[in-house]
Design a protein around this motif. Structure first.
Motif, short mmCIF file in Angstrom:
data_model
loop_
_atom_site.label_atom_id
_atom_site.label_comp_id
_atom_site.label_asym_id
_atom_site.label_seq_id
_atom_site.Cartn_x
_atom_site.Cartn_y
_atom_site.Cartn_z
N ASP A 193 0.84 -1.30 0.07
CA ASP A 193 0.17 -0.51 -0.21
C ASP A 193 0.70 0.77 -0.14
N GLY A 194 2.06 1.22 1.16
CA GLY A 194 3.08 2.13 1.05
C GLY A 194 3.80 2.67 -0.64
N VAL A 195 3.67 1.71 -1.04
CA VAL A 195 4.53 1.83 -2.33
C VAL A 195 3.13 2.16 -2.83
N ALA A 196 2.42 2.36 -3.60
CA ALA A 196 1.65 2.34 -4.20
C ALA A 196 0.88 3.65 -3.69
N ARG A 197 1.06 4.50 -2.41
CA ARG A 197 1.07 5.73 -2.31
C ARG A 197 2.45 6.33 -2.26
N ILE A 198 2.91 6.35 -2.63
CA ILE A 198 4.30 6.97 -2.65
C ILE A 198 4.38 6.91 -4.51
N LYS A 199 4.61 5.76 -5.44
CA LYS A 199 4.18 6.23 -6.36
C LYS A 199 3.17 7.38 -7.05
N LEU A 200 2.29 7.10 -6.21
CA LEU A 200 1.37 7.72 -7.26
C LEU A 200 1.22 8.95 -6.56
N GLY A 201 2.42 9.41 -5.25
CA GLY A 201 2.24 10.87 -5.34
C GLY A 201 1.43 10.96 -4.02
N LEU A 202 1.21 10.25 -3.59
CA LEU A 202 0.47 10.38 -1.77
C LEU A 202 0.93 10.52 -0.69
N GLN A 203 2.06 9.90 -0.85
CA GLN A 203 2.60 9.86 0.52
C GLN A 203 4.21 10.15 -0.09
N LYS A 204 5.40 10.15 0.79
CA LYS A 204 6.80 10.46 -0.22
C LYS A 204 7.63 9.56 1.07
N MET A 308 2.03 -9.17 -7.01
CA MET A 308 0.29 -9.34 -7.04
C MET A 308 0.10 -8.44 -6.75
N MET A 309 0.20 -8.34 -5.17
CA MET A 309 -0.36 -6.90 -3.90
C MET A 309 0.07 -5.57 -4.18
N VAL A 310 1.30 -5.81 -5.03
CA VAL A 310 1.32 -4.51 -5.56
C VAL A 310 0.39 -3.90 -6.89
N ASP A 311 0.30 -4.94 -7.57
CA ASP A 311 -0.33 -4.48 -8.99
C ASP A 311 -1.65 -4.34 -8.04
N ALA A 312 -2.23 -4.97 -7.03
CA ALA A 312 -3.88 -4.40 -6.48
C ALA A 312 -3.92 -3.27 -5.70
N LEU A 316 -5.97 0.01 -6.25
CA LEU A 316 -7.21 1.02 -5.70
C LEU A 316 -6.32 2.05 -5.10
N VAL A 317 -5.34 2.72 -5.05
CA VAL A 317 -4.95 3.81 -4.68
C VAL A 317 -4.94 4.60 -5.94
N GLY A 318 -4.87 3.97 -6.46
CA GLY A 318 -4.80 4.76 -8.39
C GLY A 318 -6.69 5.27 -8.41
N ARG A 319 -7.78 4.41 -7.77
CA ARG A 319 -8.99 4.79 -8.21
C ARG A 319 -9.27 5.73 -7.06
N THR A 320 -8.49 6.16 -5.66
CA THR A 320 -8.82 7.34 -5.00
C THR A 320 -8.53 8.53 -6.21
N VAL A 321 -6.85 8.81 -6.35
CA VAL A 321 -6.32 9.18 -7.12
C VAL A 321 -7.30 10.06 -8.54
N ALA A 322 -8.25 8.90 -8.46
CA ALA A 322 -9.24 9.81 -9.75
C ALA A 322 -9.86 10.23 -9.21
N ALA A 323 -10.72 10.22 -8.69
CA ALA A 323 -11.46 10.31 -7.59
C ALA A 323 -11.69 11.39 -7.34
N ARG A 324 -10.21 11.83 -6.56
CA ARG A 324 -9.82 13.03 -5.75
C ARG A 324 -10.27 14.00 -7.73
N GLY A 325 -9.45 13.93 -8.67
CA GLY A 325 -9.19 14.43 -10.06
C GLY A 325 -11.10 15.42 -10.16
#
Ligand code: NAP
Ligand code: F7E
Length: 326
Positions: A193-204, A308-312, A316-325
């Motif tokens: 989850d942390g990797v996805a958030r960092i990659k998608l710019g939600l946390q550092k 599998m877990m990183v892709d999932a 999931l985090v991508g959908r949150t980012v898209a919804a915020r946009g």
């Protein structure tokens, strides 16, 4: 049609086990506790196909009533307080759920469903400060947390009730198993989850505890198959379920960050707040008995599991980012 009662059906393993039992044409009854808001996220896709009954491991009568009413052929006791750090914060409650909850289930079975087959979710945390490596069914226990101690009680009371009352009761000593449905506080999911958030710019950064710890990590979908197989044997017994390969948290970080082309060293901060009062440094299981008797072997390896877990989580985090946009 066989009826299976699953406690902990809203948890990671309960949801995978319910998937498996439905594929095998079981009537699946999941026990849930009453909450002010439902938490059916992991079983949402199954709600039309399973039955839910309200009960609690703390409440003896609720367990007796459920067993008398649904008359299960098989009972999978997966419910527990399962997060090790919380067991130091709430040690008495952990003992009530994770230790005494097991004897309440066994007493209910003895009174109301004595012919049902029983599975107890025991844990590699019982080996704790290990007495030998790898650990098998005969390795002595040395638990290192109130959770591990409670699981030792659950394990031995299952063995004792089998021997005292001739019950078909099995204990599966499962090593760590993970999936995209894993709770966010456990280390694999925290990292993916942390990797996805960092990659998608939600946390550092990602704050971690003991990254030298080693675990034998498998896929939850593979491990629930072993639970079911234990209850299909002619005789009840206890089995270690593991992959036989140990990896460190540091290796997990390398793989998960590497999967999205990031360098974990640039993002991970070791924070002593995540260290445990007593750590379990290194666990690795020997599942040769399960292979020999149950014909069970894991199918998904560590690399595939983490990808599998990183892709999932990216999705999931991508959908949150898209919804915020929007
Ligand atoms: P999990 O995701 O934390 O799920 C635990 C489940 O127990 C949830 O459904 C929870 O319900 C339920 N529960 C907790 N207290 C309860 C109570 N008092 N009455 C009724 N239900 C209660 O755990 P998991 O990873 O699926 O693990 C399943 C079992 O295997 C647990 O017993 C765990 O200790 C054991 N285990 C897990 C692993 C592993 O690596 N995953 C390894 C070895 C053993 P709510 O949704 O209402 O909270
Ligand atoms: O920790 C280290 C931590 O919380 C694994 C439960 O399902 O499996 C699970 O228990 C390791 C430990 O699982 C962080 O110190 C480092 O050494 O994912 P975990 P666990 O404690 O092994 C057993 C088999 C069960 O039965 C349990 O129910 O990772 N670690 N840094 C960290 N762990 C967490 N959670 N968070 C960190 O930041």
């Amino acid at each position: 049609m066989k009826t299976a009662l699953v406690t902990g059906v809203t948890g990671q393993d309960g949801s995978y086990l319910a998937d498996l039992l439905l594929r095998k044409d079981y009537r699946v009854v999941g026990m849930v506790r009453r909450l002010s808001m439902e938490n059916f996220g992991r079983i949402e896709h199954l709600l039309d196909d399973i039955e839910l009954v309200q009960g609690d491991l703390l409440d003896q009568m609720s367990l007796i009533d459920i067993m008398a009413e649904i008359k299960p052929d098989e009972i999978y006791n997966l419910a527990a307080m399962s997060f090790v750090p919380t067991s130091w914060k709430q040690p008495v409650l952990t003992g009530e759920f994770t230790a005494l909850g097991v004897i309440r289930m066994l007493e209910a079975l003895r009174v109301a469903a004595p012919n049902a087959r029983f599975y107890q979710a025991s844990s590699s945390e019982m080996f704790g400060k290990v007495r030998e490596t790898p650990q098998n069914e005969l390795t002595p226990f040395y638990p290192r947390s109130p959770y591990g101690v409670a699981k030792v009680y659950g394990h031995w009371i299952t063995v004792n009730y089998r021997e005292s009352y001739n019950l078909f009761a099995c204990s599966g000593i499962l090593f760590n198993h993970e999936s995209p449905r894993r709770g966010l506080e456990f280390v694999t999911r925290k990292v993916t989850d942390g990797v996805a958030r960092i990659k998608l710019g939600l946390q550092k950064e990602l704050r971690m505890g003991n990254i030298a710890a080693k675990r034998d990590w498998g896929f939850a979908g593979d491990f629930v198959e072993a639970m079911w197989r234990m209850l299909q044997q002619d005789e009840p017994d206890d089995y270690v379920i593991a992959t036989g390969e140990a990896r460190s948290v540091e290796e997990l970080l390398g793989l998960a960050f590497g999967h999205v082309d990031l360098d974990w060293r640039e993002h991970v901060v070791v924070d002593s707040g995540f260290l445990r009062p007593a750590e379990v440094d290194y666990l690795v299981g020997d599942a040769s008995k399960a292979k020999r008797i149950l014909g069970w072997e894991p199918e998904i390896g560590f690399e595939e599991l983490i990808s599998m877990m990183v892709d999932a989580d990216m999705e999931l985090v991508g959908r949150t980012v898209a919804a915020r946009g929007r």
